[in-house]
Design a protein around this motif. Structure first.
Motif, PDB file in Angstrom:
ATOM      1  N   GLU A  10      25.790  38.121  14.082  1.00 14.20           N
ATOM      2  CA  GLU A  10      26.147  39.011  13.267  1.00 14.20           C
ATOM      3  C   GLU A  10      27.886  39.538  13.747  1.00 14.20           C
ATOM      4  O   GLU A  10      27.907  40.661  13.676  1.00 14.20           O
ATOM      5  N   LEU A  11      28.051  39.389  14.665  1.00 14.31           N
ATOM      6  CA  LEU A  11      29.295  39.088  15.215  1.00 14.31           C
ATOM      7  C   LEU A  11      30.332  39.658  14.217  1.00 14.31           C
ATOM      8  O   LEU A  11      30.092  38.212  13.456  1.00 14.31           O
ATOM      9  N   THR A  12      31.397  40.203  14.423  1.00 16.33           N
ATOM     10  CA  THR A  12      32.959  39.552  13.587  1.00 16.33           C
ATOM     11  C   THR A  12      33.874  38.522  14.327  1.00 16.33           C
ATOM     12  O   THR A  12      33.334  38.048  14.933  1.00 16.33           O
ATOM     13  N   ASP A  13      34.756  38.242  13.312  1.00 16.73           N
ATOM     14  CA  ASP A  13      35.860  37.040  13.478  1.00 16.73           C
ATOM     15  C   ASP A  13      35.984  37.246  15.035  1.00 16.73           C
ATOM     16  O   ASP A  13      36.236  36.656  15.918  1.00 16.73           O
ATOM     17  N   GLU A  14      36.833  38.531  15.547  1.00 15.18           N
ATOM     18  CA  GLU A  14      37.441  39.009  16.503  1.00 15.18           C
ATOM     19  C   GLU A  14      36.822  38.941  17.417  1.00 15.18           C
ATOM     20  O   GLU A  14      36.985  38.060  18.652  1.00 15.18           O
ATOM     21  N   GLN A  15      35.209  39.003  16.790  1.00 11.08           N
ATOM     22  CA  GLN A  15      34.530  39.032  18.386  1.00 11.08           C
ATOM     23  C   GLN A  15      34.058  37.862  18.876  1.00 11.08           C
ATOM     24  O   GLN A  15      34.787  38.210  20.078  1.00 11.08           O
ATOM     25  N   ARG A  16      34.255  37.282  17.885  1.00 13.18           N
ATOM     26  CA  ARG A  16      33.580  35.293  18.448  1.00 13.18           C
ATOM     27  C   ARG A  16      34.655  35.221  19.096  1.00 13.18           C
ATOM     28  O   ARG A  16      34.336  34.099  20.192  1.00 13.18           O
ATOM     29  N   ALA A  17      35.853  35.724  18.384  1.00  9.23           N
ATOM     30  CA  ALA A  17      37.373  34.344  18.861  1.00  9.23           C
ATOM     31  C   ALA A  17      37.217  35.776  20.264  1.00  9.23           C
ATOM     32  O   ALA A  17      38.151  34.671  21.308  1.00  9.23           O
ATOM     33  N   GLN A  18      36.959  36.442  20.963  1.00 10.58           N
ATOM     34  CA  GLN A  18      37.301  36.651  21.763  1.00 10.58           C
ATOM     35  C   GLN A  18      36.016  36.303  22.950  1.00 10.58           C
ATOM     36  O   GLN A  18      36.807  36.070  24.235  1.00 10.58           O
ATOM     37  N   ILE A  19      35.440  35.595  22.811  1.00  4.21           N
ATOM     38  CA  ILE A  19      33.930  35.468  22.892  1.00  4.21           C
ATOM     39  C   ILE A  19      34.810  34.246  23.789  1.00  4.21           C
ATOM     40  O   ILE A  19      34.665  33.106  24.790  1.00  4.21           O
ATOM     41  N   GLU A  20      34.798  33.492  22.528  1.00  3.15           N
ATOM     42  CA  GLU A  20      35.837  31.589  22.612  1.00  3.15           C
ATOM     43  C   GLU A  20      36.619  32.420  24.341  1.00  3.15           C
ATOM     44  O   GLU A  20      36.731  31.159  24.739  1.00  3.15           O
ATOM     45  N   TYR A  21      37.754  33.276  23.920  1.00  4.97           N
ATOM     46  CA  TYR A  21      38.824  33.530  25.204  1.00  4.97           C
ATOM     47  C   TYR A  21      37.746  33.285  25.994  1.00  4.97           C
ATOM     48  O   TYR A  21      38.903  32.669  27.393  1.00  4.97           O
ATOM     49  N   ASP A  22      37.028  34.211  25.847  1.00  6.25           N
ATOM     50  CA  ASP A  22      36.432  34.715  27.540  1.00  6.25           C
ATOM     51  C   ASP A  22      35.946  33.498  28.263  1.00  6.25           C
ATOM     52  O   ASP A  22      35.996  33.908  29.125  1.00  6.25           O
ATOM     53  N   ALA A  24      36.371  29.600  27.649  1.00  3.70           N
ATOM     54  CA  ALA A  24      37.392  29.447  28.074  1.00  3.70           C
ATOM     55  C   ALA A  24      37.797  29.594  29.475  1.00  3.70           C
ATOM     56  O   ALA A  24      39.392  29.168  30.182  1.00  3.70           O
ATOM     57  N   VAL A  25      38.682  30.960  29.403  1.00  2.79           N
ATOM     58  CA  VAL A  25      39.308  31.750  30.521  1.00  2.79           C
ATOM     59  C   VAL A  25      38.317  31.377  32.147  1.00  2.79           C
ATOM     60  O   VAL A  25      39.037  31.003  33.255  1.00  2.79           O
ATOM     61  N   ALA A  26      36.769  31.408  31.632  1.00  3.27           N
ATOM     62  CA  ALA A  26      36.038  31.299  32.483  1.00  3.27           C
ATOM     63  C   ALA A  26      36.033  30.003  33.181  1.00  3.27           C
ATOM     64  O   ALA A  26      36.057  29.174  34.433  1.00  3.27           O
ATOM     65  N   ALA A  27      35.893  28.987  31.656  1.00  3.88           N
ATOM     66  CA  ALA A  27      35.983  27.383  32.030  1.00  3.88           C
ATOM     67  C   ALA A  27      36.975  27.458  33.144  1.00  3.88           C
ATOM     68  O   ALA A  27      37.561  26.243  34.233  1.00  3.88           O
ATOM     69  N   ALA A  28      38.033  27.265  32.802  1.00  2.15           N
ATOM     70  CA  ALA A  28      39.545  27.131  33.531  1.00  2.15           C
ATOM     71  C   ALA A  28      39.272  28.124  34.986  1.00  2.15           C
ATOM     72  O   ALA A  28      39.875  27.298  36.130  1.00  2.15           O
ATOM     73  N   ALA A  29      38.915  28.924  35.198  1.00  5.76           N
ATOM     74  CA  ALA A  29      38.895  29.769  36.464  1.00  5.76           C
ATOM     75  C   ALA A  29      38.069  28.763  37.355  1.00  5.76           C
ATOM     76  O   ALA A  29      38.400  28.818  38.754  1.00  5.76           O
ATOM     77  N   LEU A  30      36.806  28.423  36.898  1.00  3.88           N
ATOM     78  CA  LEU A  30      36.120  27.324  37.520  1.00  3.88           C
ATOM     79  C   LEU A  30      36.887  25.821  37.394  1.00  3.88           C
ATOM     80  O   LEU A  30      36.570  25.234  39.082  1.00  3.88           O
ATOM     81  N   ARG A  53      60.992  20.643  34.044  1.00  2.00           N
ATOM     82  CA  ARG A  53      60.054  21.024  34.342  1.00  2.00           C
ATOM     83  C   ARG A  53      59.907  22.557  33.625  1.00  2.00           C
ATOM     84  O   ARG A  53      60.583  23.056  33.284  1.00  2.00           O
ATOM     85  N   ILE A  54      58.285  22.610  33.284  1.00  3.50           N
ATOM     86  CA  ILE A  54      58.574  23.844  31.873  1.00  3.50           C
ATOM     87  C   ILE A  54      57.306  24.040  32.916  1.00  3.50           C
ATOM     88  O   ILE A  54      56.200  24.175  32.813  1.00  3.50           O
ATOM     89  N   THR A  55      58.091  25.677  31.948  1.00  6.28           N
ATOM     90  CA  THR A  55      56.684  27.029  32.668  1.00  6.28           C
ATOM     91  C   THR A  55      55.923  27.062  31.384  1.00  6.28           C
ATOM     92  O   THR A  55      56.503  27.132  30.287  1.00  6.28           O
ATOM     93  N   THR A  56      54.908  26.903  31.387  1.00  2.38           N
ATOM     94  CA  THR A  56      54.248  27.690  30.099  1.00  2.38           C
ATOM     95  C   THR A  56      52.360  28.894  30.386  1.00  2.38           C
ATOM     96  O   THR A  56      53.282  28.893  31.562  1.00  2.38           O
ATOM     97  N   SER A  57      52.635  29.264  29.718  1.00  2.00           N
ATOM     98  CA  SER A  57      51.411  30.369  29.749  1.00  2.00           C
ATOM     99  C   SER A  57      50.419  30.067  28.811  1.00  2.00           C
ATOM    100  O   SER A  57      50.280  30.325  27.567  1.00  2.00           O
ATOM    101  N   GLY A  58      49.519  29.302  29.268  1.00  2.00           N
ATOM    102  CA  GLY A  58      48.323  28.738  28.443  1.00  2.00           C
ATOM    103  C   GLY A  58      47.077  27.551  29.025  1.00  2.00           C
ATOM    104  O   GLY A  58      47.281  27.523  30.185  1.00  2.00           O
ATOM    105  N   LEU A  59      46.582  27.350  28.671  1.00  2.00           N
ATOM    106  CA  LEU A  59      45.971  26.204  29.104  1.00  2.00           C
ATOM    107  C   LEU A  59      46.470  24.718  28.772  1.00  2.00           C
ATOM    108  O   LEU A  59      45.888  23.723  29.306  1.00  2.00           O
ATOM    109  N   GLY A  60      47.800  24.291  28.709  1.00  2.00           N
ATOM    110  CA  GLY A  60      48.371  22.882  28.616  1.00  2.00           C
ATOM    111  C   GLY A  60      49.550  23.049  28.956  1.00  2.00           C
ATOM    112  O   GLY A  60      50.596  24.308  28.255  1.00  2.00           O
TER     113      GLY A  60
END
Length: 130
Positions: A10-22, A24-30, A53-60
């Motif tokens: 029943e979730l919208t695509d936006e809600q699913r994307a937010q859950i996937e992002y959250d 990923a953030v939790a997995a990265a924090a762990l 030397r490269i500065t990024t904002s993201g997971l890789g």
């Protein structure tokens, strides 16, 4: 269908994307990594001998612009120190060659009878002790 699957459906695509992002953030924090959006510095040694030397904002780091590999900060700093040393040696060689060239011009001018002070001005060479 279980309650979880039904609720997920029943979730919208936006809600699913937010859950996937959250997730990923939790997995990265762990893993001790930074969350997406936080600046991360990556150190790279390239196959051509240069370093970056490269500065990024993201997971890789993502794809490099040219062939190379990610290294630790210590490896990067060692490589950069070696590059600076090689550059310094090369600069010393260039300066010595330039000094020798100026001295040859000076001596050639002296050899044809030009006064020492004028030969120095013309050649750009100043003899030691003058």
């Amino acid at each position: 269908m279980g309650k979880t699957k039904a609720a997920h459906a029943e979730l919208t695509d936006e809600q699913r994307a937010q859950i996937e992002y959250d997730e990923a953030v939790a997995a990265a924090a762990l893993r001790g990594a930074k969350a997406p959006g936080e600046a991360t510095v990556h150190y790279v040694l390239y196959e051509d001998g240069s370093a970056g030397r490269i500065t990024t904002s993201g997971l890789g780091l993502g794809e490099l612009a040219k062939p190379g590999r990610e290294v630790t900060q210590a490896e990067y700093e060692t490589a950069v120190a070696e590059l600076h040393a090689v550059r310094g040696e090369h600069l010393d060689e260039l300066q010595a060659a330039d000094e020798a060239r100026l001295r040859r011009h000076y001596e050639a001018l002296i050899g044809v009878g030009v006064a020492a002070d004028v030969a120095g001005e013309m050649s750009g060479y100043t003899p030691a002790g003058v």
